[in-house]
Design a protein around this motif. Sequence first.
Motif, PDB file in Angstrom:
ATOM      1  N   LEU A 198     -19.630  -3.117 -40.998  1.00  0.00           N
ATOM      2  CA  LEU A 198     -19.481  -5.224 -40.931  1.00  0.00           C
ATOM      3  C   LEU A 198     -19.752  -5.647 -39.156  1.00  0.00           C
ATOM      4  N   MET A 199     -19.800  -4.364 -38.307  1.00  0.00           N
ATOM      5  CA  MET A 199     -20.498  -4.796 -37.107  1.00  0.00           C
ATOM      6  C   MET A 199     -21.594  -5.558 -37.344  1.00  0.00           C
ATOM      7  N   GLN A 200     -22.558  -4.658 -38.186  1.00  0.00           N
ATOM      8  CA  GLN A 200     -24.106  -5.300 -37.966  1.00  0.00           C
ATOM      9  C   GLN A 200     -23.884  -6.545 -39.010  1.00  0.00           C
ATOM     10  N   ALA A 201     -23.251  -6.686 -40.096  1.00  0.00           N
ATOM     11  CA  ALA A 201     -23.281  -8.456 -40.151  1.00  0.00           C
ATOM     12  C   ALA A 201     -23.033  -9.462 -39.016  1.00  0.00           C
ATOM     13  N   LEU A 202     -21.778  -8.297 -38.474  1.00  0.00           N
ATOM     14  CA  LEU A 202     -21.017 -10.142 -37.405  1.00  0.00           C
ATOM     15  C   LEU A 202     -22.735  -9.804 -36.457  1.00  0.00           C
ATOM     16  N   GLU A 203     -23.800  -8.942 -36.087  1.00  0.00           N
ATOM     17  CA  GLU A 203     -24.313  -8.821 -35.001  1.00  0.00           C
ATOM     18  C   GLU A 203     -25.298  -9.824 -35.780  1.00  0.00           C
ATOM     19  N   HIS A 204     -25.716  -9.235 -37.271  1.00  0.00           N
ATOM     20  CA  HIS A 204     -26.936 -10.431 -37.366  1.00  0.00           C
ATOM     21  C   HIS A 204     -26.405 -11.741 -37.289  1.00  0.00           C
ATOM     22  N   ARG A 205     -24.981 -12.084 -38.021  1.00  0.00           N
ATOM     23  CA  ARG A 205     -24.315 -13.594 -37.831  1.00  0.00           C
ATOM     24  C   ARG A 205     -24.319 -14.267 -36.130  1.00  0.00           C
ATOM     25  N   ALA A 206     -24.677 -12.894 -35.636  1.00  0.00           N
ATOM     26  CA  ALA A 206     -24.384 -14.089 -34.082  1.00  0.00           C
ATOM     27  C   ALA A 206     -26.551 -14.487 -33.325  1.00  0.00           C
ATOM     28  N   TYR A 207     -26.829 -13.247 -34.169  1.00  0.00           N
ATOM     29  CA  TYR A 207     -28.140 -13.671 -33.964  1.00  0.00           C
ATOM     30  C   TYR A 207     -28.633 -15.225 -34.501  1.00  0.00           C
ATOM     31  N   ASP A 208     -27.897 -15.721 -35.803  1.00  0.00           N
ATOM     32  CA  ASP A 208     -28.342 -16.444 -36.682  1.00  0.00           C
ATOM     33  C   ASP A 208     -27.921 -17.726 -35.646  1.00  0.00           C
ATOM     34  N   LEU A 209     -27.278 -17.903 -35.009  1.00  0.00           N
ATOM     35  CA  LEU A 209     -25.969 -18.553 -33.955  1.00  0.00           C
ATOM     36  C   LEU A 209     -26.426 -18.838 -32.927  1.00  0.00           C
ATOM     37  N   LEU A 210     -27.499 -17.696 -32.233  1.00  0.00           N
ATOM     38  CA  LEU A 210     -28.326 -18.311 -31.141  1.00  0.00           C
ATOM     39  C   LEU A 210     -29.459 -18.730 -31.761  1.00  0.00           C
TER      40      LEU A 210
ATOM     41  N   GLY B 246     -30.275 -20.569 -34.358  1.00  0.00           N
ATOM     42  CA  GLY B 246     -29.644 -21.719 -34.685  1.00  0.00           C
ATOM     43  C   GLY B 246     -29.891 -22.871 -33.735  1.00  0.00           C
ATOM     44  N   ILE B 247     -28.988 -22.807 -32.247  1.00  0.00           N
ATOM     45  CA  ILE B 247     -28.758 -23.317 -31.280  1.00  0.00           C
ATOM     46  C   ILE B 247     -29.960 -23.335 -30.725  1.00  0.00           C
ATOM     47  N   LEU B 248     -30.858 -22.510 -29.996  1.00  0.00           N
ATOM     48  CA  LEU B 248     -32.360 -22.610 -28.963  1.00  0.00           C
ATOM     49  C   LEU B 248     -33.412 -23.364 -30.498  1.00  0.00           C
ATOM     50  N   GLU B 249     -33.067 -23.010 -31.455  1.00  0.00           N
ATOM     51  CA  GLU B 249     -33.778 -24.262 -32.092  1.00  0.00           C
ATOM     52  C   GLU B 249     -33.566 -25.792 -32.376  1.00  0.00           C
TER      53      GLU B 249
ATOM     54  N   ALA C 265     -33.323  -7.950 -36.998  1.00  0.00           N
ATOM     55  CA  ALA C 265     -32.642  -7.574 -36.177  1.00  0.00           C
ATOM     56  C   ALA C 265     -33.679  -7.848 -35.219  1.00  0.00           C
ATOM     57  N   VAL C 266     -34.661  -6.776 -34.800  1.00  0.00           N
ATOM     58  CA  VAL C 266     -35.924  -7.156 -34.171  1.00  0.00           C
ATOM     59  C   VAL C 266     -36.273  -8.616 -34.109  1.00  0.00           C
ATOM     60  N   HIS C 267     -37.067  -9.232 -35.539  1.00  0.00           N
ATOM     61  CA  HIS C 267     -37.075 -10.327 -35.536  1.00  0.00           C
ATOM     62  C   HIS C 267     -36.714 -11.219 -34.552  1.00  0.00           C
ATOM     63  N   ALA C 268     -35.569 -11.075 -35.232  1.00  0.00           N
ATOM     64  CA  ALA C 268     -33.887 -12.032 -34.625  1.00  0.00           C
ATOM     65  C   ALA C 268     -34.691 -12.529 -32.655  1.00  0.00           C
ATOM     66  N   ARG C 269     -34.109 -10.995 -32.351  1.00  0.00           N
ATOM     67  CA  ARG C 269     -34.663 -11.269 -31.026  1.00  0.00           C
ATOM     68  C   ARG C 269     -36.012 -11.276 -30.379  1.00  0.00           C
ATOM     69  N   ARG C 270     -36.848 -10.527 -31.713  1.00  0.00           N
ATOM     70  CA  ARG C 270     -37.947 -12.037 -30.627  1.00  0.00           C
ATOM     71  C   ARG C 270     -38.424 -12.895 -30.809  1.00  0.00           C
ATOM     72  N   THR C 271     -37.712 -13.438 -31.787  1.00  0.00           N
ATOM     73  CA  THR C 271     -37.910 -15.596 -32.142  1.00  0.00           C
ATOM     74  C   THR C 271     -36.679 -15.884 -30.678  1.00  0.00           C
ATOM     75  N   ILE C 272     -36.049 -15.503 -30.060  1.00  0.00           N
ATOM     76  CA  ILE C 272     -34.748 -15.495 -28.622  1.00  0.00           C
ATOM     77  C   ILE C 272     -35.703 -15.662 -28.139  1.00  0.00           C
ATOM     78  N   TYR C 273     -36.411 -14.696 -27.697  1.00  0.00           N
ATOM     79  CA  TYR C 273     -36.980 -14.098 -26.510  1.00  0.00           C
ATOM     80  C   TYR C 273     -38.064 -15.683 -26.973  1.00  0.00           C
ATOM     81  N   GLY C 274     -39.389 -15.540 -28.198  1.00  0.00           N
ATOM     82  CA  GLY C 274     -40.223 -17.279 -27.876  1.00  0.00           C
ATOM     83  C   GLY C 274     -39.052 -18.186 -27.631  1.00  0.00           C
ATOM     84  N   HIS C 275     -38.245 -18.493 -28.163  1.00  0.00           N
ATOM     85  CA  HIS C 275     -37.958 -20.420 -26.948  1.00  0.00           C
ATOM     86  C   HIS C 275     -37.377 -20.050 -25.553  1.00  0.00           C
TER      87      HIS C 275
END
Length: 220
Positions: free
Chosen positions: A67-79, A81-84, A126-136
Amino acid sequence: MAREPVEGGGRRRRTRWDAEANRERLLAAAVTVMLREGRHAPLRTIAEEAGVGIATFYRKYADRDALMQALEHRAYDLLVGILEEIAARRCSGREAIGEYLARCLAVADQLVLPLHGAPPLVTNEAVHARRTIYGHLDAFLDRGRADGSVRATANATDLIVFTSLLTQPLAHGPDWPRAAERQLALFLNALTIEGPTGLPGPAIERTDIESAFARHAAGD
């Protein structure tokens, strides 16, 4: 699972949209319950909040870790989306950073992330999501330096650390929304000032964060 009738007398599976809606309902319920009762709230309570039985919950998430892993991925997706959405706008770098911080503050209770105390994920996704956030965020800083709205020597990690602090209310503090908005404004003002001025170094980079997460995951 019930199936809906289709032409020709057959039956088709429920749509992917239905499955996604059910998943989101469970995860939203988890956030609500954990805010109310803490991260170790009973999983049965989360299932009840979502309006499903505990057996249905376990079919989706085998245990609390899942459950916690799913919530973390959900948070990355949310961020992401906001950045895009912000990246597509024509605005200064400082304005882009300000909108990102403000929108993170608006969804603070949804950000189940490692810097908020969630177990850090080191999966490829997860690493890819964080890299994407950093990139933006790097792109926003570069835009700001090009248009003159950012002059400080801040990097993307500085923005991420500040965001993690901004989105965690102080215990027993007065009028947190107002206090947080003031801190946000002070941070944005600081971005317009040339530096460093007594800024300790070297800067913390994305690779430093990933190394810390990897050590945690390995139990070091």
